[in-house]
Design a protein around this motif. Structure first.
Motif, PDB file in Angstrom:
ATOM      1  N   MET A   1       0.956  -1.134   0.006  1.00 10.67           N
ATOM      2  CA  MET A   1      -0.144  -0.188   0.028  1.00 10.67           C
ATOM      3  C   MET A   1       0.899   1.259   0.109  1.00 10.67           C
ATOM      4  SD  MET A   1      -3.023   1.065   2.611  1.00 10.67           S
ATOM      5  CE  MET A   1      -4.034  -0.580   2.700  1.00 10.67           C
ATOM      6  N   ASN A   2       0.723   2.067  -0.907  1.00  8.07           N
ATOM      7  CA  ASN A   2       1.669   3.287  -1.020  1.00  8.07           C
ATOM      8  C   ASN A   2       0.548   4.613  -0.708  1.00  8.07           C
ATOM      9  OD1 ASN A   2       3.170   5.592  -1.761  1.00  8.07           O
ATOM     10  ND2 ASN A   2       3.172   5.104  -3.894  1.00  8.07           N
ATOM     11  N   ILE A   3       1.124   4.977   0.495  1.00  8.02           N
ATOM     12  CA  ILE A   3       0.344   6.150   1.170  1.00  8.02           C
ATOM     13  C   ILE A   3       1.208   7.357   1.389  1.00  8.02           C
ATOM     14  CG2 ILE A   3      -0.706   6.698   3.338  1.00  8.02           C
ATOM     15  CD1 ILE A   3      -1.487   3.920   4.023  1.00  8.02           C
ATOM     16  N   LYS A   4       0.358   8.375   1.001  1.00  2.00           N
ATOM     17  CA  LYS A   4       1.251   9.884   1.020  1.00  2.00           C
ATOM     18  C   LYS A   4       0.061  10.641   1.991  1.00  2.00           C
ATOM     19  CE  LYS A   4       3.970   9.847  -2.806  1.00  2.00           C
ATOM     20  NZ  LYS A   4       4.277  10.415  -4.126  1.00  2.00           N
TER      21      LYS A   4
ATOM     22  N   VAL B   1       1.631   1.286  10.195  1.00  2.00           N
ATOM     23  CA  VAL B   1       1.503   1.532   8.701  1.00  2.00           C
ATOM     24  C   VAL B   1       2.671   2.606   8.112  1.00  2.00           C
ATOM     25  CG1 VAL B   1       0.086   2.641   6.835  1.00  2.00           C
ATOM     26  CG2 VAL B   1      -0.862   1.245   8.790  1.00  2.00           C
ATOM     27  N   LYS B   2       3.310   2.107   7.178  1.00  7.03           N
ATOM     28  CA  LYS B   2       4.436   3.137   6.559  1.00  7.03           C
ATOM     29  C   LYS B   2       3.690   3.957   5.611  1.00  7.03           C
ATOM     30  CE  LYS B   2       8.176  -0.122   6.887  1.00  7.03           C
ATOM     31  NZ  LYS B   2       9.056  -0.985   6.243  1.00  7.03           N
ATOM     32  N   TYR B   3       3.983   5.311   5.571  1.00  7.10           N
ATOM     33  CA  TYR B   3       3.508   6.538   4.776  1.00  7.10           C
ATOM     34  C   TYR B   3       4.601   7.257   4.763  1.00  7.10           C
ATOM     35  CZ  TYR B   3       3.205   8.580   9.212  1.00  7.10           C
ATOM     36  OH  TYR B   3       3.163   8.988  10.460  1.00  7.10           O
ATOM     37  N   ASP B   4       4.382   8.288   3.475  1.00 12.02           N
ATOM     38  CA  ASP B   4       5.290   9.307   3.296  1.00 12.02           C
ATOM     39  C   ASP B   4       4.439  10.537   3.883  1.00 12.02           C
ATOM     40  OD1 ASP B   4       7.311   8.056   2.002  1.00 12.02           O
ATOM     41  OD2 ASP B   4       6.125   7.859   0.231  1.00 12.02           O
TER      42      ASP B   4
END
Length: 76
Positions: free
Chosen positions: A1-4, A26-29
């Motif tokens: 999952m790509n989260i910004k 959860v990893k996010y930018d």
């Protein structure tokens, strides 16, 4: 999952969203829009000219200030 997560450090909703995501691992930018013209333009484009934060982009789909309940659904 790509989260910004587009937000600002002075925004309580942004701080809460980051704390929630952190608590779930959860990893996010995180992109602080305060002095970032490109990020401001993106947030305004998504939100019909308004700077509504936090605005999240998750796998190419935008979510405007989803709150904790919305974040729970997003990361399921």
């Amino acid at each position: 999952m790509n989260i910004k997560v587009y937000g600002a450090d002075w925004c309580a909703d942004c701080v809460n969203a980051k704390k929630f995501l952190d608590s779930r691992g959860v990893k996010y930018d995180y992109i602080d829009i305060t002095d970032n013209k490109i990020a401001i333009a993106l947030v305004e484009d998504i939100n019909n000219g308004k700077r509504v934060i936090p605005t999240l982009m998750v796998d190419g789909v935008s979510y405007t200030n989803p709150g904790i309940a919305g974040l729970m659904k997003i990361i399921e």
